[in-house]
Design a protein around this motif. Structure first.
Motif, PDB file in Angstrom:
ATOM      1  N   TYR A 225       0.834  -1.108  -0.048  1.00 38.64           N
ATOM      2  CA  TYR A 225       0.012   0.190  -0.077  1.00 38.64           C
ATOM      3  C   TYR A 225       0.783   0.897   0.037  1.00 38.64           C
ATOM      4  O   TYR A 225       1.767   1.370   0.410  1.00 38.64           O
ATOM      5  CB  TYR A 225      -0.947  -0.193   1.130  1.00 38.64           C
ATOM      6  N   THR A 247      -3.084   3.282  -8.122  1.00 41.29           N
ATOM      7  CA  THR A 247      -3.169   1.218  -7.105  1.00 41.29           C
ATOM      8  C   THR A 247      -2.937   0.263  -8.216  1.00 41.29           C
ATOM      9  O   THR A 247      -2.168  -0.886  -8.356  1.00 41.29           O
ATOM     10  CB  THR A 247      -4.621   0.934  -7.324  1.00 41.29           C
ATOM     11  N   ARG A 251      -0.083  -2.827  -8.329  1.00 38.36           N
ATOM     12  CA  ARG A 251      -0.780  -4.485  -8.972  1.00 38.36           C
ATOM     13  C   ARG A 251       0.046  -5.351  -9.888  1.00 38.36           C
ATOM     14  O   ARG A 251       0.363  -6.108  -9.454  1.00 38.36           O
ATOM     15  CB  ARG A 251      -2.008  -4.104  -9.026  1.00 38.36           C
ATOM     16  N   PHE A 260      -3.224  -1.259  -2.559  1.00 39.93           N
ATOM     17  CA  PHE A 260      -4.037  -0.633  -1.828  1.00 39.93           C
ATOM     18  C   PHE A 260      -3.601   0.751  -1.761  1.00 39.93           C
ATOM     19  O   PHE A 260      -2.618   0.979  -1.474  1.00 39.93           O
ATOM     20  CB  PHE A 260      -5.337  -0.345  -1.124  1.00 39.93           C
ATOM     21  N   VAL A 261      -4.256   2.154  -2.071  1.00 46.59           N
ATOM     22  CA  VAL A 261      -3.766   3.895  -1.949  1.00 46.59           C
ATOM     23  C   VAL A 261      -5.050   3.864  -1.053  1.00 46.59           C
ATOM     24  O   VAL A 261      -6.023   4.178  -1.401  1.00 46.59           O
ATOM     25  CB  VAL A 261      -3.543   4.304  -3.351  1.00 46.59           C
ATOM     26  N   SER A 273      -8.130   3.084  -2.358  1.00 47.58           N
ATOM     27  CA  SER A 273      -8.425   2.743  -3.813  1.00 47.58           C
ATOM     28  C   SER A 273      -8.070   1.146  -3.798  1.00 47.58           C
ATOM     29  O   SER A 273      -6.645   1.070  -3.436  1.00 47.58           O
ATOM     30  CB  SER A 273      -7.952   3.491  -4.875  1.00 47.58           C
ATOM     31  N   MET A 274      -7.955   0.329  -4.161  1.00 46.56           N
ATOM     32  CA  MET A 274      -7.720  -1.206  -4.330  1.00 46.56           C
ATOM     33  C   MET A 274      -7.971  -2.123  -5.300  1.00 46.56           C
ATOM     34  O   MET A 274      -9.279  -1.686  -6.094  1.00 46.56           O
ATOM     35  CB  MET A 274      -8.392  -1.712  -3.151  1.00 46.56           C
ATOM     36  N   ARG A 275      -7.206  -2.432  -5.334  1.00 55.71           N
ATOM     37  CA  ARG A 275      -6.468  -3.227  -6.672  1.00 55.71           C
ATOM     38  C   ARG A 275      -6.392  -5.233  -6.065  1.00 55.71           C
ATOM     39  O   ARG A 275      -5.638  -4.831  -4.893  1.00 55.71           O
ATOM     40  CB  ARG A 275      -5.677  -3.227  -7.381  1.00 55.71           C
TER      41      ARG A 275
END
Ligand code: AMP
Ligand code: MN
Ligand code: MN
Length: 321
Positions: A225, A247, A251, A260-261, A273-275
């Protein structure tokens, strides 16, 4: 997909408003403008279009986007005959425009987020679609609408950006088929690519490089992160939409399973913000009132950046192990 009522609803509506989501991306903007252009061409009707946050500079090329109203200046006492939300996963993603939505005689919700709960009168939700732009393309085909060059540019942009340039796992035969037809209508992929991916200000690229540099890795580099503070944005003199694509950069590392950010968005308000490459991050974000897709999701958490990082790490660990 049942969209047969849409023709009649549009025909019987005099005043129409199309709304895009907060922190707009290429899908919500391309969908909003594509629909507005198509309704203009096919029904000879003007639609108002609405931005909830500032328009990212890279999307200024979208036909009709500059004519959009913004949330501060729009007359909130107005009663529209029809309000259409595009790519709006949850009603709170249109913020103060909810009042316009509630007052409208009819409401339509066109979206592809699996966490969308169907908050409108007519809900066209297709979680298998790559993008809302692809759904709107399918609607236009089904209802026999003409697709002009301008409309094609908008819809292509929506599909291109939500599939990460046809790289993510939502790049399905149907998404490519839609893109193929749109290119056949005159859209130039290299031109749209330049607008969307090669028009970033230096400040954004340098801020993102700084944020990648300070990334924190854990669990054998499976989780990564980074954070974006207001002071970082000021230091680099970047805009509010400066985290687009950040993000995905995390990844892109081989070992990453979840990235994530966390961005400082206000006092004790953080935007996440997630990936992922497999873990259902929509479920992680849903635990904080957000949502999205299995591999790409987001939420807004009412806590400091540090506290939010801890909460997200806890939730990821719970779901991962
Ligand atoms: P982002 O990380 O902002 O690019 O968002 C990733 C995906 O999650 C996009 O499809 C967003 O529309 C969705 N998303 C982001 N934030 C939220 C939220 N608060 N609620 C529901 N969906 C969200
Ligand atoms: Mn979106
Ligand atoms: Mn989308």
């Amino acid at each position: 997909m049942d969209c047969s009522k849409l023709n009649d609803i549009i025909k019987s509506s005099k005043n129409i408003l199309i709304i895009s989501h907060i922190n707009p991306d290429g899908d919500t903007l391309g969908s909003m403008c594509g629909l507005a252009n198509a309704i203009k061409d096919n029904f000879k009707k003007h639609c108002d279009t609405l931005l909830i946050s500032n328009l990212p500079k890279i999307y200024e090329f979208l036909p009709l986007v500059k004519e959009s109203k913004n949330i501060e200046s729009i007359d909130k006492s107005r009663e529209y005959d029809l309000v259409i939300n595009v790519d709006v996963a949850a009603i709170d993603r249109i913020c103060d425009a909810q009042i316009l939505f509630e007052k409208a005689k009819s409401t339509v919700n066109i979206d592809h987020h699996k966490t969308n709960n169907g908050y409108a009168d007519l809900n066209i939700i297709e979680p298998d679609a790559s993008s809302t732009g692809e759904i709107i393309y399918r609607i236009m085909k089904k209802l026999g609408w003409e697709i002009s060059y301008d409309t094609a540019v908008c819809l292509y942009t929506a599909i291109l950006t939500d599939t990460g340039s046809f790289r993510f796992d939502n790049t399905s035969p149907k998404a490519l088929e839609a893109a193929s037809v749109l290119v056949g209508l005159g859209v130039k992929p290299s031109e749209i690519y330049k607008y969307c991916y090669e028009s970033n200000p230096k400040s954004l690229v340098l801020l993102q490089a700084y944020c990648v540099e300070k990334a924190v890795f854990s669990e054998d580099n499976k989780i990564v992160y980074t954070t974006v503070y207001k002071k970082d944005i000021e230091k680099f003199n970047a805009g509010e939409d400066c985290t687009e694509g950040l993000t995905e950069k995390l990844r892109a590392i081989t070992t990453t399973e979840v990235a994530f950010v966390v961005k400082q968005s206000g006092h004790n308000i953080s935007k996440v913000s997630m990936r992922s490459k497999g873990l259902d991050v929509a479920a992680v974000c849903a635990a904080f009132g957000g949502g999205g897709h299995t591999l790409a999701a987001g939420c807004v958490v009412k806590s400091s950046v540090e506290e939010t990082v801890r909460k997200i790490l806890d939730e990821v660990n719970k779901k991962m192990y």
